[in-house]
Scaffold this active site. Sequence first.
Site, mmCIF file in Angstrom:
data_model
loop_
_atom_site.group_PDB
_atom_site.id
_atom_site.type_symbol
_atom_site.label_atom_id
_atom_site.label_comp_id
_atom_site.label_asym_id
_atom_site.label_seq_id
_atom_site.Cartn_x
_atom_site.Cartn_y
_atom_site.Cartn_z
ATOM 1 C CB SER A 248 5.433 7.217 -0.765
ATOM 2 O OG SER A 248 6.459 6.522 -0.084
ATOM 3 N NE ARG B 269 -3.114 0.099 3.038
ATOM 4 C CZ ARG B 269 -2.954 -0.126 4.355
ATOM 5 N NH1 ARG B 269 -2.873 -1.350 4.812
ATOM 6 N NH2 ARG B 269 -2.888 0.862 5.207
ATOM 7 C CG ASN B 270 5.327 3.189 0.529
ATOM 8 O OD1 ASN B 270 5.516 3.973 -0.396
ATOM 9 N ND2 ASN B 270 5.832 3.363 1.733
ATOM 10 C CG HIS B 271 0.446 5.874 -2.542
ATOM 11 N ND1 HIS B 271 -0.298 6.804 -1.865
ATOM 12 C CD2 HIS B 271 -0.419 4.886 -2.865
ATOM 13 C CE1 HIS B 271 -1.543 6.392 -1.782
ATOM 14 N NE2 HIS B 271 -1.638 5.223 -2.366
ATOM 15 C CG PHE B 272 8.901 5.078 -3.438
ATOM 16 C CD1 PHE B 272 9.387 6.355 -3.251
ATOM 17 C CD2 PHE B 272 9.604 4.212 -4.268
ATOM 18 C CE1 PHE B 272 10.572 6.768 -3.870
ATOM 19 C CE2 PHE B 272 10.779 4.614 -4.882
ATOM 20 C CZ PHE B 272 11.265 5.887 -4.680
#
Length: 173
Positions: free
Chosen positions: A147, A38-41
């Site tokens: 992120s 779920r990290n947007h990086f």
Amino acid sequence: MRLQGFPPVADPNCTTLVLGSMPGALSLTKLEYYGHPRNHFWPLLYAVFGGGAGPSDKYGERLSFALAHRIALWDVLAACERAGSLDAAIRRPEANDFVAFYNAYPAVERVFFNGQAAAELYRKRVLPLLQRSGAGGALRYGTLPSSSPARTMPFEAKLLEWRALADFQASRQ
């Protein structure tokens, strides 16, 4: 428990360094920068640099994508104590050796912090050492919204600010 971070991902062509604070628990387990699904990086990086269908499922390909766009990855901290993944839980932080990093990668001109916590840790733990050593004097800094899934800002709003990565790279060509 004492946690150890990762070595930098960089090559001599990198002009930009993106710094997190310390990898989260899942990233440490997977041995991957920004390994939480779920990290947007990675979606942000691919969106900023036109990565087509989005991030590869293969970690090595994601790293190659960053390096191909002259983006180095690292964290402010080499080690710390922390229960869970939240930056607020960090205790006994130990900074990475940025004097050695900037000497090894002199093409780095710009540092973007992946969130306010990374910027604050760098300001407190790294800048005084850089000032004493004279390293990194010409660097320019910017702070991007984290992120992390803990940062509840919508993806599209994060993306607007993360476009600064591409704007900086375009100004270097």
